[in-house]
Write a protein that holds these residues in place. Structure first.
Motif, PDB file in Angstrom:
ATOM      1  N   UNK A  14       0.843  -1.198   0.000  1.00  0.00           N
ATOM      2  CA  UNK A  14       0.000   0.000   0.000  1.00  0.00           C
ATOM      3  C   UNK A  14       0.874   1.241   0.000  1.00  0.00           C
ATOM      4  N   UNK A  15       0.466   2.240  -0.741  1.00  0.00           N
ATOM      5  CA  UNK A  15       1.206   3.497  -0.811  1.00  0.00           C
ATOM      6  C   UNK A  15       0.704   4.443   0.270  1.00  0.00           C
ATOM      7  N   UNK A  16       1.577   4.823   1.195  1.00  0.00           N
ATOM      8  CA  UNK A  16       1.261   5.780   2.247  1.00  0.00           C
ATOM      9  C   UNK A  16       2.171   6.984   2.071  1.00  0.00           C
ATOM     10  N   UNK A  17       1.670   8.044   1.488  1.00  0.00           N
ATOM     11  CA  UNK A  17       2.520   9.207   1.252  1.00  0.00           C
ATOM     12  C   UNK A  17       2.859   9.921   2.556  1.00  0.00           C
ATOM     13  N   UNK A  18       3.966  10.606   2.517  1.00  0.00           N
ATOM     14  CA  UNK A  18       4.331  11.507   3.597  1.00  0.00           C
ATOM     15  C   UNK A  18       3.877  12.884   3.147  1.00  0.00           C
ATOM     16  N   UNK A  19       3.215  13.602   4.019  1.00  0.00           N
ATOM     17  CA  UNK A  19       2.612  14.865   3.615  1.00  0.00           C
ATOM     18  C   UNK A  19       3.167  16.000   4.441  1.00  0.00           C
ATOM     19  N   UNK A  20       3.528  17.064   3.768  1.00  0.00           N
ATOM     20  CA  UNK A  20       3.986  18.279   4.424  1.00  0.00           C
ATOM     21  C   UNK A  20       3.086  19.428   3.990  1.00  0.00           C
ATOM     22  N   UNK A  21       2.779  20.302   4.923  1.00  0.00           N
ATOM     23  CA  UNK A  21       2.012  21.500   4.608  1.00  0.00           C
ATOM     24  C   UNK A  21       2.686  22.670   5.303  1.00  0.00           C
ATOM     25  N   UNK A  22       2.979  23.700   4.551  1.00  0.00           N
ATOM     26  CA  UNK A  22       3.587  24.914   5.089  1.00  0.00           C
ATOM     27  C   UNK A  22       2.697  26.092   4.713  1.00  0.00           C
ATOM     28  N   UNK A  23       2.632  27.064   5.605  1.00  0.00           N
ATOM     29  CA  UNK A  23       1.770  28.204   5.306  1.00  0.00           C
ATOM     30  C   UNK A  23       2.298  29.472   5.938  1.00  0.00           C
ATOM     31  N   UNK A  24       1.790  30.557   5.420  1.00  0.00           N
ATOM     32  CA  UNK A  24       2.012  31.896   5.958  1.00  0.00           C
ATOM     33  C   UNK A  24       0.622  32.454   6.221  1.00  0.00           C
ATOM     34  N   UNK A  25       0.413  32.984   7.435  1.00  0.00           N
ATOM     35  CA  UNK A  25      -0.906  33.541   7.734  1.00  0.00           C
ATOM     36  C   UNK A  25      -0.803  34.797   8.579  1.00  0.00           C
ATOM     37  N   UNK A  26      -1.827  35.637   8.451  1.00  0.00           N
ATOM     38  CA  UNK A  26      -1.959  36.823   9.297  1.00  0.00           C
ATOM     39  C   UNK A  26      -2.787  36.445  10.509  1.00  0.00           C
ATOM     40  N   UNK A  27      -2.502  37.113  11.640  1.00  0.00           N
ATOM     41  CA  UNK A  27      -3.173  36.788  12.891  1.00  0.00           C
ATOM     42  C   UNK A  27      -3.146  38.001  13.812  1.00  0.00           C
ATOM     43  N   UNK A  28      -4.117  38.103  14.720  1.00  0.00           N
ATOM     44  CA  UNK A  28      -4.064  39.174  15.720  1.00  0.00           C
ATOM     45  C   UNK A  28      -2.789  39.072  16.559  1.00  0.00           C
ATOM     46  N   UNK A  29      -2.227  40.206  16.929  1.00  0.00           N
ATOM     47  CA  UNK A  29      -0.957  40.266  17.649  1.00  0.00           C
ATOM     48  C   UNK A  29      -0.953  39.409  18.922  1.00  0.00           C
ATOM     49  N   UNK A  30      -2.015  39.460  19.713  1.00  0.00           N
ATOM     50  CA  UNK A  30      -2.046  38.745  20.987  1.00  0.00           C
ATOM     51  C   UNK A  30      -1.789  37.266  20.838  1.00  0.00           C
ATOM     52  N   UNK A  31      -2.366  36.666  19.826  1.00  0.00           N
ATOM     53  CA  UNK A  31      -2.182  35.226  19.597  1.00  0.00           C
ATOM     54  C   UNK A  31      -0.739  34.904  19.228  1.00  0.00           C
ATOM     55  N   UNK A  32      -0.063  35.858  18.635  1.00  0.00           N
ATOM     56  CA  UNK A  32       1.305  35.631  18.154  1.00  0.00           C
ATOM     57  C   UNK A  32       2.363  35.842  19.229  1.00  0.00           C
ATOM     58  N   UNK A  33       1.932  36.206  20.441  1.00  0.00           N
ATOM     59  CA  UNK A  33       2.888  36.441  21.529  1.00  0.00           C
ATOM     60  C   UNK A  33       2.704  35.481  22.700  1.00  0.00           C
ATOM     61  N   UNK A  34       1.679  34.663  22.678  1.00  0.00           N
ATOM     62  CA  UNK A  34       1.381  33.793  23.820  1.00  0.00           C
ATOM     63  C   UNK A  34       1.976  32.404  23.615  1.00  0.00           C
ATOM     64  N   UNK A  35       3.254  32.290  23.916  1.00  0.00           N
ATOM     65  CA  UNK A  35       3.969  31.037  23.696  1.00  0.00           C
ATOM     66  C   UNK A  35       3.417  29.898  24.555  1.00  0.00           C
ATOM     67  N   UNK A  36       2.987  30.196  25.775  1.00  0.00           N
ATOM     68  CA  UNK A  36       2.471  29.127  26.647  1.00  0.00           C
ATOM     69  C   UNK A  36       1.123  28.599  26.156  1.00  0.00           C
TER      70      UNK A  36
END
Length: 120
Positions: free
Chosen positions: A6-28
């Motif tokens: 059976x063929x099981x591909x490996x899949x990668x997805x990369x993206x660039x997105x815009x987001x509200x600032x608060x979400x982009x600073x909350x590492x925890x």
């Protein structure tokens, strides 16, 4: 990848997105979100690195037995890059890649700007 005929591909997805600032600073919050997603999708974490920058942005890379996921945020520009790559050695993870991507975009309140999907 061919396993037991059976063929099981490996899949990668990369993206660039815009987001509200608060979400982009909350590492925890991101760490908790990634841990929740990894558990829900029955993936296996083997290591992680989270690094916060003085501007509030962060970089996170989570190693998985299936491969990895990572995010890099630039709150000063309101954008981030995210990628997820999963091997399908033991099971077909193509739908899991797409689900992780959609859930990550939702979590960050992101607006997709560019997306690349590679099946190897």
């Amino acid at each position: 990848m061919l396993v037991d005929g059976f063929l099981y591909p490996r899949l990668a997805r990369a993206s660039h997105f815009y987001s509200p600032r608060g979400a982009l600073t909350d590492v925890e919050a991101c760490r908790a979100f990634f841990n929740q997603q990894i558990a829900q999708q029955q993936l296996t974490k083997v290591g992680e690195v989270y690094h916060s920058f003085p501007n509030g942005g962060f970089t996170a890379v989570v190693g998985l037995t299936e491969s990895h996921l990572s995010i890099h945020t630039w709150p000063e520009y309101g954008h981030a890059t995210f990628d997820v790559f999963l091997s399908s050695y033991r099971r077909n993870n193509a739908d899991t890649v797409r689900l992780l991507y959609a859930e990550t975009l939702r979590f960050f309140g992101g607006e997709e700007q560019a997306k690349t999907e590679v099946c190897r």
